[in-house]
Design an enzyme around this catalytic site. Structure first.
Site, PDB file in Angstrom:
ATOM      1  N   TRP A 141     -10.023   0.408  -5.084  1.00  0.00           N
ATOM      2  CA  TRP A 141      -9.509   1.745  -4.755  1.00  0.00           C
ATOM      3  C   TRP A 141      -8.099   1.921  -5.330  1.00  0.00           C
ATOM      4  CZ3 TRP A 141     -11.177   6.274  -3.457  1.00  0.00           C
ATOM      5  CH2 TRP A 141     -10.420   7.170  -2.716  1.00  0.00           C
ATOM      6  N   SER A 168       0.820  -1.200   0.000  1.00  0.00           N
ATOM      7  CA  SER A 168       0.000   0.000   0.000  1.00  0.00           C
ATOM      8  C   SER A 168       0.863   1.262   0.000  1.00  0.00           C
ATOM      9  CB  SER A 168      -0.944  -0.051   1.201  1.00  0.00           C
ATOM     10  OG  SER A 168      -2.084   0.692   0.936  1.00  0.00           O
ATOM     11  N   HIS A 177      -7.576  -5.823   0.067  1.00  0.00           N
ATOM     12  CA  HIS A 177      -6.344  -5.047   0.242  1.00  0.00           C
ATOM     13  C   HIS A 177      -5.592  -5.567   1.470  1.00  0.00           C
ATOM     14  CE1 HIS A 177      -3.981  -1.374  -0.108  1.00  0.00           C
ATOM     15  NE2 HIS A 177      -4.186  -1.106   1.174  1.00  0.00           N
ATOM     16  N   LYS A 213       4.159   2.046  -2.432  1.00  0.00           N
ATOM     17  CA  LYS A 213       4.586   3.244  -3.180  1.00  0.00           C
ATOM     18  C   LYS A 213       6.028   3.548  -2.780  1.00  0.00           C
ATOM     19  CE  LYS A 213       0.023   5.285  -1.884  1.00  0.00           C
ATOM     20  NZ  LYS A 213      -0.985   4.641  -2.636  1.00  0.00           N
TER      21      LYS A 213
HETATM   22  C1  GTR Z   1      -5.407   4.610   1.656  1.00  0.00           C
HETATM   23  C2  GTR Z   1      -4.834   5.432   0.556  1.00  0.00           C
HETATM   24  C3  GTR Z   1      -4.110   4.529  -0.406  1.00  0.00           C
HETATM   25  C4  GTR Z   1      -3.244   3.498   0.269  1.00  0.00           C
HETATM   26  C5  GTR Z   1      -3.761   3.036   1.601  1.00  0.00           C
HETATM   27  C6  GTR Z   1      -2.778   2.349   2.526  1.00  0.00           C
HETATM   28  O1  GTR Z   1      -6.192   5.312   2.525  1.00  0.00           O
HETATM   29  O2  GTR Z   1      -5.869   6.120  -0.074  1.00  0.00           O
HETATM   30  O3  GTR Z   1      -3.403   5.294  -1.357  1.00  0.00           O
HETATM   31  O4  GTR Z   1      -1.936   3.882   0.343  1.00  0.00           O
HETATM   32  O5  GTR Z   1      -4.324   4.044   2.339  1.00  0.00           O
HETATM   33  O6  GTR Z   1      -1.627   2.745   2.674  1.00  0.00           O
HETATM   34  O7  GTR Z   1      -3.230   1.409   3.169  1.00  0.00           O
END
Ligand code: GTR
Length: 437
Positions: free
Chosen positions: A363, A272, A414, A276
């Site tokens: 998402w 997540s 996720h 990045k």
């Molecule tokens: C979310 C965000 C994502 C992702 C995520 C995470 O809220 O919108 O870009 O990075 O968090 O890190 O779990």
């Protein structure tokens, strides 16, 4: 991490747009989150193999000497910001060693790394598990964790983090601090036994050691951004992702001096926002031998221009501290970006990169994550590797594909699961030439 914006809607994937020239730049944009492939506005991706002045990048040398530095500079200037230059070298101290950790299976080592070379400056703590029944030096996975080193395993010997973290009753985090109840709360995301059994070390750092993850986190004592001062012109200064990624490189600095680790075989991995971070670390620091993005989504593996799920505007609004100031110019204006995320992956070439999506993680735009990998391929091929190895279309669920670029979309939400780790281990075995191809 959960997001209230993560929605479960049926997957509809369209054909891959393979030709840059046939796509038109988007005009008027709806603001609502798009989860329907048919509603994604058209867009034009920049060609990774064309210089900013239009000149074609014809060979590996031109990529290496001209285009790669240009793309890296563009990402620094417009997306993640510039790291500070000429930071002093790190120093470190091994703070604990247990040769009989996890019932004798592993050696656990904890190391405090003084990020600016002095003990009274910012520091991060690396937790390392080394397999006892493997010939040293061993290859390693390095990844940051969300909730403190003590969260990755219930091992009572791990030092409990004293850093600021987001309060969370389920994780035993009270008043922004970890408690004994926090131990092992993220065990499911770190396939420790599998990693050790396959002869790899696991090294991890709490990302909040570099900077607590909230808009004002960079102002807190101990944050690397506040300690380092300004690196460049306003707008192009590093954001939190830049700081976390820099921390991964400092962890690798330490690993290079650890005689039990083969630092030429370190795979950097993240989930997540930390996916990045892993991509940005791997793009900048060519010492990382493999880069793994787990559900990294917007600002990570997925294309910024593709308005599906999270958008540039949305991420800059929710997390204003993650990217550099200039990135905000591209809110609702992605078409003006001189780069897109396929070029982030191209910066990793020819080193192996693995992108993992999850079917319910819309998402993060799984299709956009695959398309980035696909559109990075011309650079992988120019550099003489196989890239995705002839894969033209997004594969079905739980069908890993690829060669130098690996990809899968897993059933489920996720998260990081054992299934994901199994693919990463196979990919690393293959590229580190351990076991069968
Ligand atoms: C979310 C965000 C994502 C992702 C995520 C995470 O809220 O919108 O870009 O990075 O968090 O890190 O779990």
């Amino acid at each position: 991490m959960k997001s209230s914006n993560r929605k479960l809607v049926p997957l509809t994937f369209s054909l891959i747009a393979t030709c840059f020239a046939t796509m038109n730049t988007a005009t008027a944009q709806p603001k609502e989150t798009i989860y329907d492939e048919a509603k994604v506005p058209q867009y034009t991706l920049p060609d990774p193999l064309a210089m900013a002045d239009g000149a074609k990048v014809a060979d590996a040398q031109a990529w290496r000497e001209k285009r790669r530095p240009e793309v890296l500079r563009l990402f620094r200037e417009h997306v993640y910001g510039h790291n500070p230059q000429n930071s002093p070298a790190i120093t470190w101290e091994v703070t604990s060693t247990d040769k009989q950790a996890l019932g004798g299976k592993a050696t656990r080592r904890e190391v405090s790394v003084f990020l600016l070379g002095k003990k009274d400056g910012p520091k991060m703590d690396i937790l390392i598990y080394l397999p006892n029944n493997a010939t040293k030096p061993v290859p390693a996975f390095l990844g940051m964790n969300f909730d403190g080193n003590h969260s990755i395993h219930a091992d009572p010997g791990i030092t409990l983090s004293k850093q600021w973290m987001r309060t969370n009753n389920d994780k035993g985090i009270v008043n922004n601090r970890a408690t004994e109840a926090s131990r092992g709360k993220s065990t499911g995301r770190w396939a420790m036994d599998k990693i050790l059994d396959r002869g790899y070390a696991l090294a991890t750092v709490y990302y909040g050691d570099l900077e607590p993850d909230f808009a004002e986190g960079h102002k807190m004592a101990g944050s690397i951004r506040s300690a380092s001062g300004s690196a460049t012109t306003p707008g192009a200064e590093w954001g939190a992702i830049g700081a976390w990624a820099w921390g991964l490189s400092r962890a690798l600095d330490y690993l290079q001096s650890d005689k039990d680790i083969d630092a030429k075989r370190v795979a950097v991995m993240g989930h997540s926002r930390l996916g990045k971070t892993a991509l940005w670390a791997g793009a900048q620091d060519e010492r990382f031998a493999i880069v793994i993005s787990n559900n990294s989504g917007e600002g990570g593996a997925s294309l910024s221009r593709r308005r599906f799920g999270e958008t540039v505007e949305r991420i800059n609004t929710s997390f204003p501290h993650w990217f550099c100031g200039n990135f905000k110019k591209y809110n609702n204006n992605e078409g003006a970006l001189p780069v897109d995320q396929h070029m982030l992956m191209a910066l990793i070439a020819p080193r192996p990169v693995y992108v993992a999506s999850a079917a319910e993680d819309l998402w993060a735009d799984p299709h956009g994550e695959f398309l980035s990998a696909k559109h990075a391929e011309p650079v992988y091929k120019l550099l003489g590797t196989e890239g995705l190895g002839g894969v033209e279309r997004m594969p079905g669920l739980d069908q890993p594909v690829g060669k130098t670029i690996g990809y899968h979309i897993r059933t489920g939400k996720h998260d990081v699961t054992d299934y994901d780790w199994e693919q990463y281990l196979k990919f690393a075995d293959r590229h580190f030439k351990r076991g069968r191809p």
